[in-house]
Design a protein around this motif. Structure first.
Motif, PDB file in Angstrom:
ATOM      1  N   ALA A   1      38.384  19.985  29.650  1.00 21.38           N
ATOM      2  CA  ALA A   1      39.307  21.040  29.212  1.00 21.38           C
ATOM      3  C   ALA A   1      38.746  22.421  29.505  1.00 21.38           C
ATOM      4  CB  ALA A   1      39.594  20.892  27.718  1.00 21.38           C
ATOM      5  N   VAL A   2      37.447  22.598  29.263  1.00 17.51           N
ATOM      6  CA  VAL A   2      36.810  23.889  29.533  1.00 17.51           C
ATOM      7  C   VAL A   2      36.830  24.186  31.023  1.00 17.51           C
ATOM      8  CG1 VAL A   2      34.619  25.134  29.465  1.00 17.51           C
ATOM      9  CG2 VAL A   2      35.393  23.879  27.454  1.00 17.51           C
ATOM     10  N   GLN A   3      36.552  23.164  31.845  1.00 15.53           N
ATOM     11  CA  GLN A   3      36.562  23.373  33.287  1.00 15.53           C
ATOM     12  C   GLN A   3      37.953  23.745  33.780  1.00 15.53           C
ATOM     13  OE1 GLN A   3      34.811  19.604  34.456  1.00 15.53           O
ATOM     14  NE2 GLN A   3      32.818  20.540  34.791  1.00 15.53           N
ATOM     15  N   GLU A   4      38.985  23.146  33.194  1.00 17.79           N
ATOM     16  CA  GLU A   4      40.347  23.499  33.565  1.00 17.79           C
ATOM     17  C   GLU A   4      40.671  24.936  33.142  1.00 17.79           C
ATOM     18  OE1 GLU A   4      44.188  23.450  35.005  1.00 17.79           O
ATOM     19  OE2 GLU A   4      42.433  22.197  35.462  1.00 17.79           O
ATOM     20  N   GLN A   5      40.236  25.325  31.958  1.00 18.35           N
ATOM     21  CA  GLN A   5      40.448  26.704  31.516  1.00 18.35           C
ATOM     22  C   GLN A   5      39.731  27.691  32.435  1.00 18.35           C
ATOM     23  OE1 GLN A   5      39.002  26.533  27.513  1.00 18.35           O
ATOM     24  NE2 GLN A   5      40.702  25.262  26.783  1.00 18.35           N
ATOM     25  N   LEU A   6      38.524  27.302  32.855  1.00 17.15           N
ATOM     26  CA  LEU A   6      37.757  28.165  33.761  1.00 17.15           C
ATOM     27  C   LEU A   6      38.460  28.285  35.111  1.00 17.15           C
ATOM     28  CD1 LEU A   6      35.207  29.805  34.333  1.00 17.15           C
ATOM     29  CD2 LEU A   6      34.068  27.668  34.979  1.00 17.15           C
ATOM     30  N   ARG A   7      38.998  27.164  35.604  1.00 10.15           N
ATOM     31  CA  ARG A   7      39.724  27.189  36.880  1.00 10.15           C
ATOM     32  C   ARG A   7      40.935  28.117  36.786  1.00 10.15           C
ATOM     33  NH1 ARG A   7      43.879  24.079  39.836  1.00 10.15           N
ATOM     34  NH2 ARG A   7      44.595  23.245  37.849  1.00 10.15           N
ATOM     35  N   GLU A   8      41.680  28.003  35.683  1.00 10.47           N
ATOM     36  CA  GLU A   8      42.857  28.850  35.506  1.00 10.47           C
ATOM     37  C   GLU A   8      42.464  30.321  35.392  1.00 10.47           C
ATOM     38  OE1 GLU A   8      44.819  27.266  32.118  1.00 10.47           O
ATOM     39  OE2 GLU A   8      45.538  25.461  33.156  1.00 10.47           O
TER      40      GLU A   8
ATOM     41  N   THR B   1      39.740  31.720  36.603  1.00  9.75           N
ATOM     42  CA  THR B   1      39.246  32.188  37.895  1.00  9.75           C
ATOM     43  C   THR B   1      40.409  32.497  38.823  1.00  9.75           C
ATOM     44  OG1 THR B   1      37.242  30.852  37.653  1.00  9.75           O
ATOM     45  CG2 THR B   1      37.787  31.606  39.863  1.00  9.75           C
ATOM     46  N   TRP B   2      41.402  31.620  38.827  1.00 10.21           N
ATOM     47  CA  TRP B   2      42.584  31.858  39.661  1.00 10.21           C
ATOM     48  C   TRP B   2      43.260  33.165  39.256  1.00 10.21           C
ATOM     49  CZ3 TRP B   2      44.636  28.962  43.706  1.00 10.21           C
ATOM     50  CH2 TRP B   2      45.897  29.365  44.155  1.00 10.21           C
ATOM     51  N   ARG B   3      43.427  33.375  37.962  1.00 10.37           N
ATOM     52  CA  ARG B   3      44.101  34.586  37.485  1.00 10.37           C
ATOM     53  C   ARG B   3      43.294  35.841  37.833  1.00 10.37           C
ATOM     54  NH1 ARG B   3      44.999  37.190  32.234  1.00 10.37           N
ATOM     55  NH2 ARG B   3      47.139  38.012  32.208  1.00 10.37           N
ATOM     56  N   ARG B   4      41.969  35.723  37.702  1.00 15.97           N
ATOM     57  CA  ARG B   4      41.114  36.854  38.078  1.00 15.97           C
ATOM     58  C   ARG B   4      41.301  37.219  39.540  1.00 15.97           C
ATOM     59  NH1 ARG B   4      35.028  35.364  38.347  1.00 15.97           N
ATOM     60  NH2 ARG B   4      35.805  34.505  40.317  1.00 15.97           N
ATOM     61  N   GLU B   5      41.342  36.212  40.426  1.00 12.56           N
ATOM     62  CA  GLU B   5      41.477  36.492  41.848  1.00 12.56           C
ATOM     63  C   GLU B   5      42.867  37.018  42.193  1.00 12.56           C
ATOM     64  OE1 GLU B   5      38.870  36.627  43.763  1.00 12.56           O
ATOM     65  OE2 GLU B   5      37.726  35.973  42.007  1.00 12.56           O
ATOM     66  N   VAL B   6      43.879  36.594  41.428  1.00 17.71           N
ATOM     67  CA  VAL B   6      45.213  37.158  41.624  1.00 17.71           C
ATOM     68  C   VAL B   6      45.193  38.660  41.374  1.00 17.71           C
ATOM     69  CG1 VAL B   6      47.516  37.289  40.581  1.00 17.71           C
ATOM     70  CG2 VAL B   6      46.550  35.061  41.188  1.00 17.71           C
ATOM     71  N   PHE B   7      44.573  39.062  40.284  1.00 14.16           N
ATOM     72  CA  PHE B   7      44.530  40.496  39.975  1.00 14.16           C
ATOM     73  C   PHE B   7      43.594  41.246  40.914  1.00 14.16           C
ATOM     74  CE2 PHE B   7      46.464  39.085  35.983  1.00 14.16           C
ATOM     75  CZ  PHE B   7      47.473  40.035  35.875  1.00 14.16           C
ATOM     76  N   ARG B   8      42.563  40.593  41.402  1.00 11.90           N
ATOM     77  CA  ARG B   8      41.726  41.235  42.423  1.00 11.90           C
ATOM     78  C   ARG B   8      42.530  41.473  43.700  1.00 11.90           C
ATOM     79  NH1 ARG B   8      35.786  38.189  42.038  1.00 11.90           N
ATOM     80  NH2 ARG B   8      34.970  39.470  40.333  1.00 11.90           N
TER      81      ARG B   8
ATOM     82  N   ILE C   1      42.833  27.920  53.698  1.00  8.26           N
ATOM     83  CA  ILE C   1      42.509  27.375  52.370  1.00  8.26           C
ATOM     84  C   ILE C   1      41.465  26.274  52.467  1.00  8.26           C
ATOM     85  CG2 ILE C   1      43.438  26.096  50.387  1.00  8.26           C
ATOM     86  CD1 ILE C   1      46.185  27.467  51.149  1.00  8.26           C
ATOM     87  N   THR C   2      41.638  25.366  53.429  1.00  2.00           N
ATOM     88  CA  THR C   2      40.796  24.165  53.470  1.00  2.00           C
ATOM     89  C   THR C   2      39.518  24.327  54.275  1.00  2.00           C
ATOM     90  OG1 THR C   2      41.983  23.315  55.409  1.00  2.00           O
ATOM     91  CG2 THR C   2      42.833  22.708  53.241  1.00  2.00           C
ATOM     92  N   GLY C   3      39.485  25.264  55.212  1.00  3.07           N
ATOM     93  CA  GLY C   3      38.305  25.422  56.042  1.00  3.07           C
ATOM     94  C   GLY C   3      38.323  24.474  57.227  1.00  3.07           C
ATOM     95  N   GLU C   4      37.272  24.546  58.027  1.00  2.00           N
ATOM     96  CA  GLU C   4      37.238  23.812  59.285  1.00  2.00           C
ATOM     97  C   GLU C   4      36.902  22.334  59.134  1.00  2.00           C
ATOM     98  OE1 GLU C   4      34.501  25.925  61.666  1.00  2.00           O
ATOM     99  OE2 GLU C   4      35.850  27.603  62.032  1.00  2.00           O
TER     100      GLU C   4
ATOM    101  N   PRO D   1      45.012  23.249  45.142  1.00  2.00           N
ATOM    102  CA  PRO D   1      44.550  24.602  44.805  1.00  2.00           C
ATOM    103  C   PRO D   1      43.033  24.588  44.667  1.00  2.00           C
ATOM    104  CG  PRO D   1      46.397  23.950  43.407  1.00  2.00           C
ATOM    105  CD  PRO D   1      45.973  22.722  44.148  1.00  2.00           C
ATOM    106  N   PRO D   2      42.331  25.516  45.307  1.00  2.00           N
ATOM    107  CA  PRO D   2      40.866  25.515  45.227  1.00  2.00           C
ATOM    108  C   PRO D   2      40.386  25.613  43.784  1.00  2.00           C
ATOM    109  CG  PRO D   2      41.637  27.025  46.928  1.00  2.00           C
ATOM    110  CD  PRO D   2      42.842  26.590  46.165  1.00  2.00           C
ATOM    111  N   ALA D   3      39.359  24.824  43.444  1.00  2.00           N
ATOM    112  CA  ALA D   3      38.829  24.834  42.082  1.00  2.00           C
ATOM    113  C   ALA D   3      38.120  26.144  41.775  1.00  2.00           C
ATOM    114  CB  ALA D   3      37.882  23.655  41.894  1.00  2.00           C
ATOM    115  N   ALA D   4      37.501  26.732  42.788  1.00  3.77           N
ATOM    116  CA  ALA D   4      36.810  28.013  42.606  1.00  3.77           C
ATOM    117  C   ALA D   4      37.337  28.978  43.665  1.00  3.77           C
ATOM    118  CB  ALA D   4      35.301  27.832  42.734  1.00  3.77           C
TER     119      ALA D   4
END
Length: 327
Positions: A93-100, A102-109, A280-283, A167-170
């Motif tokens: 649950a904590v890892q999922e919260q962290l993923r969410e 992180t995603w939100r942080r990068e959206v605002f960045r 998104i996925t890389g080479e 969706p990338p985890a990090a």
């Protein structure tokens, strides 16, 4: 306050409060919701607890100190879940919260790190994604719509597993923007279907041949083996040759090259989709846990470049040019 006098092998609520440092009202609440069952009442009507109440209450206290939800603690105290299982679930649950987060942080960045005139477009683009998991589900629905209805389930699932990046985890800011662009392409009015029976005839053979080619191309990317690269190209060209009743000849390859070059025009649906997927996925993404097939973007990019002879993206990584794709 209620008393804390011992009575036989029982203990009072006051003593539990003294021994644990918890307020009496908190212990009373735990009793009322069933976390700490009382075993009776004193002649004066005070709650009494069994001898194991103190270690039980300390367990509850420690788990609450970690922010564990009451419902999860109740499952452990009732014997419905072990402590180890609770720890695993809470970590997930904590890892999922962290993923969410992180995603939100990068959206605002992404919104912060752009020119002012570009910000409204980015805002609309990123808002269209909503939850990354919801966006992933919409991408899956697109491919279910786009693939031939009579394609065998196993083949359809393999294509979808390879075509829809998780969706990338990090995620980085670039990942978030690429995922939003990918989502916009797949949900736009000009999205297109993939080759259908009236175009390719035996759809099962066509898609199976393409997947074989992508698998070999993916192995070639990882291993650097030129023989696998050549085999992948042969499989790829033969899949296209068979659907038109052609042989794999130099003349056919020349026609296929011209066709793929026409597909690299600016605004091409496939070019836009696979270029964002590759970002998104890389080479050399790892294999899919479900199909064993890695994401198709990198193998497809390599094969299209082999056929068309055109670099379709100018992105650079580790000192060499990343090739884009068409088709």
């Amino acid at each position: 306050m209620t008393g804390g006098t011992r009575g036989g092998n029982t203990v009072g609520i006051g003593e539990l409060a003294t021994r644990t440092g918890l307020p009496v009202k908190t212990i009373r609440y735990y009793s009322d919701i069933g976390l700490l069952p009382e075993c009776g009442r004193s002649p004066g009507g005070h709650r009494r607890y069994a001898a194991d109440a103190l270690p039980r209450l300390r367990q509850i206290q420690r788990l609450r100190a970690l922010g564990t939800p009451i419902a999860a603690i109740a499952a452990v105290m009732a014997g419905e879940r072990s402590l180890a299982e609770l720890v695993t679930r809470e970590l997930d649950a904590v890892q999922e919260q962290l993923r969410e987060a992180t995603w939100r942080r990068e959206v605002f960045r992404a919104l912060d790190d752009c020119p002012g005139p570009e910000r409204p477009r980015r805002l609309a683009l990123l808002a269209g994604v909503g939850s990354p998991d919801d966006a992933h589900d919409r991408l899956v629905r697109y491919w279910h719509w786009a693939l031939p209805a009579d394609l065998p389930h196993r083949l359809a699932q393999a294509v979808i597993d390879g075509a829809v990046p998780a969706p990338p985890a990090a995620p980085t800011t670039a990942n978030v923007l690429a995922y939003a662009e990918l989502h916009a392409v797949a949900t736009a009015e000009d999205r297109r279907r993939q080759p259908q029976p009236h175009q390719v005839g035996d759809v099962a053979s066509f898609y199976a041949g393409l997947l074989d080619a992508y698998g070999l191309a993916g192995e070639a990317l990882v291993s650097g083996r030129p023989d696998l690269r050549a085999q992948a190209l042969d499989h790829f060209v033969r899949a296209y040759a068979r659907i038109g009743g052609h042989d794999d000849t130099p003349a056919f390859r020349a026609r296929l090259r011209a066709r793929f070059r026409r597909g690299t025009r600016a605004g091409s649906f496939s070019l836009r989709y696979w270029r964002q997927a590759l970002a998104i996925t890389g080479e050399t993404p790892p294999p899919s846990a479900t199909s064993g097939q890695g994401h198709l973007a990198a193998p497809l990019a390599a094969l299209h470049h082999q056929v068309a002879g055109l670099p379709l993206s100018a992105n650079t990584r580790r000192g060499h040019t990343r090739r884009g794709i068409s088709g």
